[in-house]
Scaffold this active site. Sequence first.
Site, PDB file in Angstrom:
ATOM      1  N   SER A  10      -2.564   0.473  -4.327  1.00 45.57           N
ATOM      2  CA  SER A  10      -3.075   1.633  -3.589  1.00 45.57           C
ATOM      3  C   SER A  10      -4.409   2.104  -4.132  1.00 45.57           C
ATOM      4  CB  SER A  10      -2.057   2.778  -3.698  1.00 45.57           C
ATOM      5  OG  SER A  10      -2.638   4.000  -3.284  1.00 45.57           O
ATOM      6  N   ALA A  11      -5.261   2.610  -3.233  1.00 49.85           N
ATOM      7  CA  ALA A  11      -6.560   3.171  -3.649  1.00 49.85           C
ATOM      8  C   ALA A  11      -6.399   4.554  -4.254  1.00 49.85           C
ATOM      9  CB  ALA A  11      -7.480   3.265  -2.430  1.00 49.85           C
ATOM     10  N   SER A  12      -5.236   5.141  -4.094  1.00 46.23           N
ATOM     11  CA  SER A  12      -5.065   6.545  -4.500  1.00 46.23           C
ATOM     12  C   SER A  12      -4.934   6.724  -6.004  1.00 46.23           C
ATOM     13  CB  SER A  12      -3.829   7.125  -3.824  1.00 46.23           C
ATOM     14  OG  SER A  12      -3.596   8.435  -4.324  1.00 46.23           O
ATOM     15  N   ASP A  50       0.879  -1.158   0.000  1.00 50.78           N
ATOM     16  CA  ASP A  50       0.000   0.000   0.000  1.00 50.78           C
ATOM     17  C   ASP A  50       0.929   1.223   0.000  1.00 50.78           C
ATOM     18  OD1 ASP A  50      -2.362   1.623   0.475  1.00 50.78           O
ATOM     19  OD2 ASP A  50      -1.657   1.795   2.539  1.00 50.78           O
ATOM     20  N   LEU A  51       0.396   2.375  -0.358  1.00 49.38           N
ATOM     21  CA  LEU A  51       1.249   3.576  -0.423  1.00 49.38           C
ATOM     22  C   LEU A  51       1.079   4.471   0.815  1.00 49.38           C
ATOM     23  CD1 LEU A  51       3.096   5.540  -2.067  1.00 49.38           C
ATOM     24  CD2 LEU A  51       0.994   6.495  -3.023  1.00 49.38           C
ATOM     25  N   ASP A  52      -0.121   5.062   0.913  1.00 49.45           N
ATOM     26  CA  ASP A  52      -0.368   6.041   1.971  1.00 49.45           C
ATOM     27  C   ASP A  52      -0.291   5.393   3.351  1.00 49.45           C
ATOM     28  OD1 ASP A  52      -0.956   8.233   0.204  1.00 49.45           O
ATOM     29  OD2 ASP A  52      -2.902   7.339  -0.194  1.00 49.45           O
ATOM     30  N   THR A  62       1.346  10.207   4.000  1.00 56.33           N
ATOM     31  CA  THR A  62       0.451  11.170   3.361  1.00 56.33           C
ATOM     32  C   THR A  62      -0.879  11.299   4.100  1.00 56.33           C
ATOM     33  OG1 THR A  62       0.039   9.326   1.924  1.00 56.33           O
ATOM     34  CG2 THR A  62       1.266  11.162   0.974  1.00 56.33           C
ATOM     35  N   GLU A  80       0.271  -3.298   4.712  1.00 55.16           N
ATOM     36  CA  GLU A  80      -0.892  -2.413   4.814  1.00 55.16           C
ATOM     37  C   GLU A  80      -0.990  -1.711   6.170  1.00 55.16           C
ATOM     38  OE1 GLU A  80      -3.520  -0.935   3.912  1.00 55.16           O
ATOM     39  OE2 GLU A  80      -3.791  -1.606   1.863  1.00 55.16           O
ATOM     40  N   ASP A  81      -1.452  -0.464   6.173  1.00 56.68           N
ATOM     41  CA  ASP A  81      -1.664   0.240   7.447  1.00 56.68           C
ATOM     42  C   ASP A  81      -3.149   0.405   7.769  1.00 56.68           C
ATOM     43  OD1 ASP A  81      -2.135   2.170   5.385  1.00 56.68           O
ATOM     44  OD2 ASP A  81      -2.009   3.732   6.923  1.00 56.68           O
ATOM     45  N   LYS A 122     -10.846  -1.346  -1.610  1.00 61.83           N
ATOM     46  CA  LYS A 122     -10.574  -2.200  -0.459  1.00 61.83           C
ATOM     47  C   LYS A 122     -11.760  -2.014   0.494  1.00 61.83           C
ATOM     48  CE  LYS A 122      -5.669  -1.038  -0.943  1.00 61.83           C
ATOM     49  NZ  LYS A 122      -4.520  -0.311  -0.371  1.00 61.83           N
ATOM     50  N   ARG A 127     -11.601   8.177  -2.462  1.00 54.06           N
ATOM     51  CA  ARG A 127     -11.973   9.579  -2.239  1.00 54.06           C
ATOM     52  C   ARG A 127     -13.497   9.728  -2.175  1.00 54.06           C
ATOM     53  NH1 ARG A 127      -9.770  13.010  -6.922  1.00 54.06           N
ATOM     54  NH2 ARG A 127      -8.033  11.597  -6.530  1.00 54.06           N
ATOM     55  N   ASN A 142      -3.602   9.386  -6.985  1.00 47.66           N
ATOM     56  CA  ASN A 142      -2.418  10.255  -7.039  1.00 47.66           C
ATOM     57  C   ASN A 142      -1.130   9.480  -6.764  1.00 47.66           C
ATOM     58  OD1 ASN A 142      -3.864  12.842  -7.371  1.00 47.66           O
ATOM     59  ND2 ASN A 142      -4.668  12.391  -5.332  1.00 47.66           N
ATOM     60  N   LYS A 193      -8.811   5.710   6.124  1.00 52.56           N
ATOM     61  CA  LYS A 193      -7.594   5.124   5.561  1.00 52.56           C
ATOM     62  C   LYS A 193      -7.933   3.944   4.668  1.00 52.56           C
ATOM     63  CE  LYS A 193      -4.337   6.701   8.999  1.00 52.56           C
ATOM     64  NZ  LYS A 193      -3.456   6.358  10.113  1.00 52.56           N
ATOM     65  N   GLY A 194      -7.358   3.928   3.486  1.00 47.61           N
ATOM     66  CA  GLY A 194      -7.520   2.793   2.577  1.00 47.61           C
ATOM     67  C   GLY A 194      -8.736   2.875   1.679  1.00 47.61           C
ATOM     68  N   ILE A 195      -9.675   3.758   1.987  1.00 50.66           N
ATOM     69  CA  ILE A 195     -10.884   3.809   1.147  1.00 50.66           C
ATOM     70  C   ILE A 195     -10.800   4.970   0.150  1.00 50.66           C
ATOM     71  CG2 ILE A 195     -12.280   2.659   2.922  1.00 50.66           C
ATOM     72  CD1 ILE A 195     -13.652   5.356   3.393  1.00 50.66           C
TER      73      ILE A 195
HETATM   74  C1  BG6 Z   1      -5.758   5.756   0.129  1.00 48.27           C
HETATM   75  C2  BG6 Z   1      -5.799   6.585   1.377  1.00 48.27           C
HETATM   76  O1  BG6 Z   1      -4.459   5.253  -0.060  1.00 48.27           O
HETATM   77  O2  BG6 Z   1      -6.118   6.532  -1.008  1.00 48.27           O
HETATM   78  C3  BG6 Z   1      -7.185   7.220   1.518  1.00 48.27           C
HETATM   79  O3  BG6 Z   1      -5.524   5.781   2.501  1.00 48.27           O
HETATM   80  C4  BG6 Z   1      -7.518   8.015   0.263  1.00 48.27           C
HETATM   81  O4  BG6 Z   1      -7.200   8.043   2.658  1.00 48.27           O
HETATM   82  C5  BG6 Z   1      -7.420   7.103  -0.946  1.00 48.27           C
HETATM   83  O5  BG6 Z   1      -8.826   8.554   0.358  1.00 48.27           O
HETATM   84  C6  BG6 Z   1      -7.725   7.833  -2.250  1.00 48.27           C
HETATM   85  O6  BG6 Z   1      -6.711   8.760  -2.492  1.00 48.27           O
HETATM   86  P1  BG6 Z   1      -6.752   9.871  -3.611  1.00 48.27           P
HETATM   87  O7  BG6 Z   1      -5.322  10.364  -3.667  1.00 48.27           O
HETATM   88  O8  BG6 Z   1      -7.171   9.216  -4.891  1.00 48.27           O
HETATM   89  O9  BG6 Z   1      -7.715  10.919  -3.180  1.00 48.27           O
HETATM   90 MG    MG Z   2      -2.676   3.139   3.632  1.00 47.98          MG
END
Ligand code: BG6
Ligand code: MG
Length: 215
Positions: A114-116, A9-11, A17, A169-170, A145, A49, A118, A45-47
């Site tokens: 990662s769910a992000s 996982d990233l964040d 972050t 994972e955190d 997730k 946006r 970004n 965390k993990g979910i």
């Molecule tokens: C996850 C974070 O890695 O990414 C969440 O733990 C965040 O807090 C999710 O909402 C989505 O990230 P982003 O960068 O697409 O807004």
């Molecule tokens: Mg995380």
Amino acid sequence: MKYKACLFDLDGVLVDTAIYHFQAWRTLGKQFDFELSHEQNEELKGISRVESLDKILHWAQFQATQEQKDIWLKEKNETYLELISHMNPSEILPGVLSFLKQLKDQGYLIALGSASKNAQIILEKTGLITWFQAIIDGNKVTKSKPDPEVFLKGAEALACSPANCIVFEDAQAGIDAAKAGGMKVVGIGSSAILFGADKIIPSFNDIQVSDLLLL
Ligand code: BG6
Ligand code: MG
């Protein structure tokens, strides 16, 4: 080798972050008089946006139209992008680089899950991008997730079976996702709030690659 790949996982695992997500949601919350608490932030965390905004609006007991939600999602991300624009390699969490180096030296494959949306930009700004053979982020999945999609796609990209993968994972949602995918999982954080992992460590300073064989 018992395990072939590590999926990160990233964040909150590779970089901290979570503080930037927290700040960006707090800034947005001012528009509807809502102050996100640290406990609530833990649940984000993990979910994704979109799911995060829905939870926040529920806590704030605020009904918003889809049009308004879309505006807020964009605004939250603009604030977040501004906050992460200053990121650099010093924000890689303790022990991460040495652990990645050990993995590479010992022939493990490495992927991001990662769910992000970004993730790419953060990996570039911190220089972490060079370590990854596959990157599965929020742009490549349709289910969040605790659905295992992100990790199953990571395993597939590395041509590894889930049983040969270890996830780091955190977030509880991420631990549940890894388990649902049939993988081993190492939780990063505290056993007081993370459940169901095969091992919990406070940080990457507390693990050696040889410890993975005991999972
Ligand atoms: C996850 C974070 O890695 O990414 C969440 O733990 C965040 O807090 C999710 O909402 C989505 O990230 P982003 O960068 O697409 O807004
Ligand atoms: Mg995380």
